[in-house]
Design an enzyme around this catalytic site. Structure first.
Site, mmCIF file in Angstrom:
data_model
loop_
_atom_site.group_PDB
_atom_site.id
_atom_site.type_symbol
_atom_site.label_atom_id
_atom_site.label_comp_id
_atom_site.label_asym_id
_atom_site.label_seq_id
_atom_site.Cartn_x
_atom_site.Cartn_y
_atom_site.Cartn_z
ATOM 1 N N GLY A 14 -5.573 -7.059 -5.910
ATOM 2 C CA GLY A 14 -4.099 -7.019 -5.944
ATOM 3 C C GLY A 14 -3.484 -7.970 -4.929
ATOM 4 O O GLY A 14 -4.189 -8.690 -4.221
ATOM 5 N N ARG A 58 -11.924 -12.337 -9.483
ATOM 6 C CA ARG A 58 -13.278 -11.741 -9.318
ATOM 7 C C ARG A 58 -14.325 -12.831 -9.205
ATOM 8 O O ARG A 58 -15.220 -12.810 -8.377
ATOM 9 C CB ARG A 58 -13.622 -10.839 -10.494
ATOM 10 C CG ARG A 58 -12.846 -9.550 -10.481
ATOM 11 C CD ARG A 58 -12.916 -8.883 -11.817
ATOM 12 N NE ARG A 58 -11.947 -7.808 -11.857
ATOM 13 C CZ ARG A 58 -12.279 -6.527 -11.952
ATOM 14 N NH1 ARG A 58 -13.540 -6.202 -12.018
ATOM 15 N NH2 ARG A 58 -11.373 -5.589 -11.985
ATOM 16 N N SER A 113 -2.588 3.434 1.353
ATOM 17 C CA SER A 113 -2.286 2.072 1.793
ATOM 18 C C SER A 113 -1.023 2.089 2.637
ATOM 19 O O SER A 113 0.063 2.380 2.139
ATOM 20 C CB SER A 113 -2.054 1.179 0.568
ATOM 21 O OG SER A 113 -1.386 0.018 0.986
ATOM 22 N N LYS A 123 2.550 9.246 1.223
ATOM 23 C CA LYS A 123 1.648 8.584 2.191
ATOM 24 C C LYS A 123 1.439 9.472 3.412
ATOM 25 O O LYS A 123 0.329 9.586 3.935
ATOM 26 C CB LYS A 123 2.248 7.234 2.621
ATOM 27 C CG LYS A 123 2.386 6.232 1.494
ATOM 28 C CD LYS A 123 3.352 5.103 1.847
ATOM 29 C CE LYS A 123 2.770 4.173 2.862
ATOM 30 N NZ LYS A 123 2.651 2.779 2.407
ATOM 31 N N ASN A 126 4.811 -3.864 8.742
ATOM 32 C CA ASN A 126 6.226 -4.142 8.462
ATOM 33 C C ASN A 126 6.367 -5.051 7.246
ATOM 34 O O ASN A 126 5.675 -4.835 6.262
ATOM 35 C CB ASN A 126 6.911 -4.660 9.730
ATOM 36 C CG ASN A 126 7.042 -3.517 10.740
ATOM 37 O OD1 ASN A 126 7.546 -2.445 10.394
ATOM 38 N ND2 ASN A 126 6.548 -3.721 11.941
ATOM 39 N N PHE A 139 5.835 -8.004 4.775
ATOM 40 C CA PHE A 139 4.916 -9.116 4.522
ATOM 41 C C PHE A 139 5.721 -10.393 4.325
ATOM 42 O O PHE A 139 6.615 -10.450 3.483
ATOM 43 C CB PHE A 139 4.052 -8.818 3.299
ATOM 44 C CG PHE A 139 3.011 -7.799 3.602
ATOM 45 C CD1 PHE A 139 2.884 -6.652 2.854
ATOM 46 C CD2 PHE A 139 2.164 -7.971 4.689
ATOM 47 C CE1 PHE A 139 1.931 -5.706 3.157
ATOM 48 C CE2 PHE A 139 1.214 -7.027 4.996
ATOM 49 C CZ PHE A 139 1.094 -5.892 4.229
HETATM 50 C C1 EMF Z 1 12.545 -4.460 -1.489
HETATM 51 C C2 EMF Z 1 11.474 -4.297 -2.507
HETATM 52 O O1 EMF Z 1 10.404 -3.587 -1.871
HETATM 53 C C3 EMF Z 1 9.161 -3.795 -2.369
HETATM 54 O O2 EMF Z 1 8.942 -4.590 -3.253
HETATM 55 C C4 EMF Z 1 8.092 -2.984 -1.754
HETATM 56 C C5 EMF Z 1 6.758 -3.601 -1.485
HETATM 57 C C6 EMF Z 1 7.729 -3.248 -0.372
HETATM 58 C C7 EMF Z 1 7.420 -2.172 0.572
HETATM 59 C C8 EMF Z 1 6.889 -0.927 0.201
HETATM 60 C C9 EMF Z 1 6.606 0.024 1.199
HETATM 61 C C10 EMF Z 1 6.858 -0.270 2.527
HETATM 62 O O3 EMF Z 1 6.587 0.627 3.530
HETATM 63 C C11 EMF Z 1 7.404 -1.520 2.868
HETATM 64 O O4 EMF Z 1 7.625 -1.750 4.197
HETATM 65 C C12 EMF Z 1 8.092 -3.037 4.583
HETATM 66 C C13 EMF Z 1 7.688 -2.463 1.909
#
Ligand code: EMF
Length: 292
Positions: free
Chosen positions: A15, A51, A95, A117, A137, A139
Site C-alpha cells: 500500500g 511485488r 497502523s 485504533k 503526523n 505524511f
Molecule cells: C484529509 C484527508 O485525510 C486522509 O486522507 C487521511 C489519511 C489521513 C490521515 C488519517 C489518519 C490520521 O491519524 C492522519 O493523521 C495525520 C491522517
C-alpha cells in the site's frame, strides 16, 4: 557475533505507506517480509509490479488473508518486529503513523475512526506485546499533493479555515523505527517541519514562480460537511478539520515521557518542508488517496 538485524514483517506492505516502510526496512539491512493478499486475475498491474520490485529487492512475500490464523501465527513466530500499515477499515488495524490518537479530540467521524485504533493500542499493551506507537503526523508527499495538487497545475488552492494553524508535515521516507523505542510512543515533530497552510502556499509560490488564488473554506462549512456527508465521506473532511483548522498535530505540549523522533535520531536527516518542495519541483511523488 554481530547483533543480527531484526526480521521485520510488514502488513499492508504493497500500500501507499507500506511501500515506504518496506523500502526503509530493506535499506536498513533488515530481512524483510510482506504479508499480502494472494494475487488474482483482478489484481492491478501496479500491485503485481510492486511485488516483482519487492522480490527483486530480496523481500519475502507471504501470501495470505487476514483470517488465516495458522498462517499468521507461523509467520509472526518467524519475525522480530511487526509493522502494520493496513488502512482503515481493515479489521487488523493498529497502523498508527498519523496523529497521536491519545492526545486529540476531533469531530465525531474522526473520533470514531481513532477510537478503533485506541482499542487496539489498549489491547496490545494489556496483552504485554512489545510495541512502538508511532505518530508521524502528516505524511509530507501525501499532504503536499493533497493541499497543493501540483500534478493538476491549479490556479486555485483551497485553504481550510484561516490557513494559520500550525501543522507537522514529515516526508514519508524519513519515518523510521528502531527497537530503542520499545513500549514507547514516538512523535515526529522536527522544528523545521512545522508549517501553516499559508506558509506552505507562499513557499510553493516562491519555488515555482507562480501565484495561486487562495480559496478559503470556512470552518463552519467543514463542520457542516462532517455532520451531513454520509459515512465514510464524513471521515476525511473531519480529518481535514482536525489537521488544518484545529492544528491538532501541534495541539499539545510534548511531555517528559514523550519521545520526539528528531531528538531521538539526531543523525537522521529529516527532510524539511523546503527540501520536500524541492523534491516536488524535480520529481513530484504520485498523489494518493486513503481508503475509508
Ligand atoms: C484529509 C484527508 O485525510 C486522509 O486522507 C487521511 C489519511 C489521513 C490521515 C488519517 C489518519 C490520521 O491519524 C492522519 O493523521 C495525520 C491522517
Amino acid at each position: 557475533m554481530e547483533n543480527e538485524k531484526s526480521k521485520i514483517l510488514i502488513f499492508g506492505g504493497t500500500g501507499y505507506l507500506g511501500k515506504y516502510m518496506v523500502k526503509a526496512s530493506v535499506s536498513m539491512g533488515h530481512k524483510t517480509y510482506v504479508y499480502a493478499r494472494p494475487i488474482t486475475t483482478q489484481s492491478s498491474p501496479a500491485k503485481i509490479g510492486i511485488r516483482e520490485e519487492f522480490q527483486a529487492m530480496g523481500v519475502t512475500i507471504v501470501q495470505g488473508e487476514f483470517d488465516e490464523q495458522e498462517k499468521l501465527v507461523s509467520v509472526l513466530r518467524h519475525v522480530d518486529v511487526v509493522i502494520s500499515t493496513v488502512a482503515y477499515p481493515q479489521r487488523f488495524f493498529p497502523s498508527d503513523f498519523g496523529v497521536e490518537e491519545d492526545r486529540v479530540t476531533p469531530l465525531p467521524p474522526f473520533e470514531a475512526f481513532l477510537e478503533k485504533k485506541r482499542k487496539i493500542r489498549r489491547a496490545t499493551v494489556e496483552a504485554g506485546i512489545p510495541y512502538s506507537f508511532v505518530s508521524a503526523n502528516c505524511f509530507g508527499a501525501y499532504f503536499v499533493n493533497y493541499l497543493l495538487r501540483p500534478h493538476e497545475q491549479p490556479q486555485d488552492i483551497s485553504v481550510y479555515g484561516s490557513g494559520e494553524a500550525k501543522v507537522v508535515i514529515n516526508y514519508e521516507e524519513d519515518i523510521a523505527d528502531d527497537p530503542e523505542t520499545c513500549n514507547r510512543v514516538v512523535i515526529y515533530r522536527p522544528q523545521k517541519n512545522i508549517v501553516t497552510q499559508l506558509e506552505l502556499i507562499s513557499l510553493w509560490e516562491k519555488k515555482t514562480g507562480k501565484t495561486f488564488n487562495r480559496i478559503y473554506v470556512p470552518e463552519d462549512e467543514i463542520v457542516k460537511l462532517s455532520e451531513t456527508l454520509p459515512h465514510p465521506q464524513n471521515i476525511p473532511v473531519s480529518i481535514l478539520h482536525s489537521l488544518f483548522v484545529k492544528g491538532v498535530t501541534m495541539g499539545f505540549e510534548l511531555g517528559e515521557d514523550d519521545l520526539e523522533a528528531s531528538g531521538l535520531y539526531p543523525d537522521l536527516e529529516f527532510r524539511t518542508i523546503d527540501q520536500l518542495l524541492d523534491i516536488f519541483l524535480t520529481s513530484p511523488p504520485d498523489a494518493a488517496a486513503a481508503a475509508f
